[in-house]
Design a protein around this motif. Sequence first.
Motif, mmCIF file in Angstrom:
data_model
loop_
_atom_site.group_PDB
_atom_site.id
_atom_site.type_symbol
_atom_site.label_atom_id
_atom_site.label_comp_id
_atom_site.label_asym_id
_atom_site.label_seq_id
_atom_site.Cartn_x
_atom_site.Cartn_y
_atom_site.Cartn_z
ATOM 1 N N ALA A 2 0.825 -1.210 0.000
ATOM 2 C CA ALA A 2 0.000 0.000 0.000
ATOM 3 C C ALA A 2 0.859 1.260 0.000
ATOM 4 N N ARG A 3 2.047 1.195 0.551
ATOM 5 C CA ARG A 3 2.965 2.329 0.520
ATOM 6 C C ARG A 3 3.244 2.791 -0.904
ATOM 7 N N MET A 4 3.075 1.876 -1.864
ATOM 8 C CA MET A 4 3.441 2.150 -3.244
ATOM 9 C C MET A 4 2.257 2.517 -4.139
ATOM 10 N N VAL A 5 1.057 2.603 -3.587
ATOM 11 C CA VAL A 5 -0.132 2.823 -4.406
ATOM 12 C C VAL A 5 -0.001 4.032 -5.334
ATOM 13 N N PRO A 6 0.448 5.208 -4.852
ATOM 14 C CA PRO A 6 0.570 6.340 -5.789
ATOM 15 C C PRO A 6 1.580 6.090 -6.901
ATOM 16 N N PHE A 7 2.671 5.388 -6.612
ATOM 17 C CA PHE A 7 3.681 5.087 -7.629
ATOM 18 C C PHE A 7 3.144 4.086 -8.642
ATOM 19 N N ILE A 8 2.320 3.163 -8.165
ATOM 20 C CA ILE A 8 1.763 2.135 -9.048
ATOM 21 C C ILE A 8 0.641 2.698 -9.909
ATOM 22 N N LEU A 9 -0.314 3.352 -9.265
ATOM 23 C CA LEU A 9 -1.563 3.718 -9.939
ATOM 24 C C LEU A 9 -1.724 5.208 -10.193
ATOM 25 N N GLY A 10 -0.801 6.028 -9.702
ATOM 26 C CA GLY A 10 -0.893 7.467 -9.934
ATOM 27 C C GLY A 10 -1.154 8.237 -8.659
ATOM 28 N N GLU A 11 -0.802 9.511 -8.673
ATOM 29 C CA GLU A 11 -0.859 10.349 -7.471
ATOM 30 C C GLU A 11 -2.263 10.485 -6.899
ATOM 31 N N ASN A 12 -3.282 10.356 -7.721
ATOM 32 C CA ASN A 12 -4.662 10.532 -7.245
ATOM 33 C C ASN A 12 -5.348 9.216 -6.916
ATOM 34 N N ALA A 13 -4.579 8.124 -6.910
ATOM 35 C CA ALA A 13 -5.192 6.798 -6.760
ATOM 36 C C ALA A 13 -5.852 6.594 -5.409
ATOM 37 N N TRP A 14 -5.362 7.243 -4.365
ATOM 38 C CA TRP A 14 -5.949 7.021 -3.043
ATOM 39 C C TRP A 14 -7.433 7.372 -3.018
ATOM 40 N N GLY A 15 -7.860 8.278 -3.871
ATOM 41 C CA GLY A 15 -9.271 8.644 -3.898
ATOM 42 C C GLY A 15 -10.191 7.492 -4.231
ATOM 43 N N ASP A 16 -9.658 6.462 -4.893
ATOM 44 C CA ASP A 16 -10.467 5.292 -5.250
ATOM 45 C C ASP A 16 -10.519 4.249 -4.136
ATOM 46 N N PHE A 17 -9.683 4.415 -3.107
ATOM 47 C CA PHE A 17 -9.575 3.377 -2.075
ATOM 48 C C PHE A 17 -9.594 3.999 -0.673
ATOM 49 N N PRO A 18 -10.709 4.616 -0.279
ATOM 50 C CA PRO A 18 -10.737 5.302 1.018
ATOM 51 C C PRO A 18 -10.557 4.369 2.206
ATOM 52 N N ASN A 19 -11.059 3.156 2.113
ATOM 53 C CA ASN A 19 -10.939 2.235 3.246
ATOM 54 C C ASN A 19 -9.519 1.694 3.374
ATOM 55 N N LEU A 20 -8.899 1.416 2.242
ATOM 56 C CA LEU A 20 -7.493 1.016 2.261
ATOM 57 C C LEU A 20 -6.634 2.150 2.797
ATOM 58 N N LYS A 21 -6.916 3.384 2.372
ATOM 59 C CA LYS A 21 -6.139 4.537 2.852
ATOM 60 C C LYS A 21 -6.297 4.698 4.351
ATOM 61 N N ARG A 22 -7.499 4.479 4.859
ATOM 62 C CA ARG A 22 -7.720 4.572 6.309
ATOM 63 C C ARG A 22 -6.856 3.584 7.055
ATOM 64 N N LEU A 23 -6.797 2.333 6.587
ATOM 65 C CA LEU A 23 -5.964 1.329 7.249
ATOM 66 C C LEU A 23 -4.485 1.647 7.071
ATOM 67 N N PHE A 24 -4.085 2.059 5.880
ATOM 68 C CA PHE A 24 -2.694 2.407 5.629
ATOM 69 C C PHE A 24 -2.229 3.518 6.574
ATOM 70 N N ASP A 25 -3.045 4.542 6.732
ATOM 71 C CA ASP A 25 -2.675 5.648 7.617
ATOM 72 C C ASP A 25 -2.572 5.190 9.065
ATOM 73 N N GLU A 26 -3.484 4.320 9.485
ATOM 74 C CA GLU A 26 -3.441 3.827 10.861
ATOM 75 C C GLU A 26 -2.155 3.048 11.127
ATOM 76 N N ILE A 27 -1.795 2.160 10.201
ATOM 77 C CA ILE A 27 -0.583 1.374 10.392
ATOM 78 C C ILE A 27 0.653 2.268 10.325
ATOM 79 N N SER A 28 0.667 3.214 9.389
ATOM 80 C CA SER A 28 1.821 4.087 9.209
ATOM 81 C C SER A 28 2.083 4.956 10.430
ATOM 82 N N ALA A 29 1.044 5.193 11.237
ATOM 83 C CA ALA A 29 1.197 6.005 12.442
ATOM 84 C C ALA A 29 1.729 5.210 13.624
ATOM 85 N N ARG A 30 1.822 3.902 13.494
ATOM 86 C CA ARG A 30 2.285 3.077 14.603
ATOM 87 C C ARG A 30 3.797 3.239 14.799
ATOM 88 N N PRO A 31 4.279 3.156 16.046
ATOM 89 C CA PRO A 31 5.718 3.285 16.283
ATOM 90 C C PRO A 31 6.555 2.303 15.474
#
Length: 255
Positions: free
Chosen positions: A191-220
Motif C-alpha cells: 500500500a505504501r506504493m499505491v501512488p507510484f503504481i496507480l498514480g498520485e490521485n489513486a488514493w481517492g479510489d480506495f478510502p478504506n485502504l487509505k484509512r488502514l494504511f494511515d493507521e498502520i503508518s502512524a504506529r511506532p
Amino acid sequence: MIATAYRSGSRQNPPYVAPCFWSSALIKFYYNLAPNPMKVALCLEEMGLPYELKPVDTRKGEQHQPDFLAINPNGKVPAIIDQDTGARVFDSNAILLYLAERTEQFLPDSTPVARGELLSWLMFIATGVGPFSGQAVHFKHFAPEPKDYAVNRYLYEAKRHYGIIDAHLSGQRYMVGETYTIVDMALWGWARMVPFILGENAWGDFPNLKRLFDEISARPAAHAAATLKERHSFKAEMDDEARQHMFRHLAAPAS
C-alpha cells in the motif's frame, strides 16, 4: 530493534504493549527497501524481535552472489535466518507466517474460520496484490516500448485487486475482522506504493485502504521500519548495470 512488542491475537488488539519474550538470539534479516522486505521490517519491529540487518543491493547484483543464493535460491529479498532455531525462511509472506506462529503474535482467534480468513487474504496478497503491483511498476516505469498492452493489463489487475481489498475493508477495521494481524502488515508493504503504481490521485479510489494504511503508518513500529532507509545507502540509479542485474532476461532471452 525495539524493546517492546505490540501484541495482537485471540485475546489482544493494539495498542497493548508487552515485553518481548524471545531469547536474545538475532534474526539475520536480508533486505532492501522494496515493498516485500519492508513488510518484514514492520513485522520484526511490531514483535520487538532483535535483528541484524544484512543489506542486499539488488541494483548491484548482490542477490545473485553464491552466498546469498545459498539462503534464497530464487535470488530475491527478503530472507531471514532464525539463529535461535537455525531455520532459513524466504519469501516475505512465508516469513510473516513463520514469525507469527513462532511468537504467537499478530494472529486472529484460533478457530478454523479465522485461520481460513488469515490464510486466504495472506495468499491473496502474495499471489495477487504483490505480483500484479510489481509487474505494473515494471511495465509502467522501466520496460522498453512497445508496452501499452502490458501496462494496461497490469494496471487494470493491480487496481482490481486493491478494489477488492477496499470493498472488504468497508465492513471491518482490519483484513481479518477487528484484529490487527500479519495480513495487515503484508498489505501495508504494498500500500505504501499505491501512488507510484496507480498514480498520485489513486488514493481517492480506495478510502478504506487509505484509512488502514494511515493507521498502520502512524504506529511506532512503522516509524521504526521507515528509518531503515537511513541505515544503509542502496544504489539509486536504474542504469544499464542495474537493469542487467534486475531484469536478467535482457541478457538471456527466454526464446
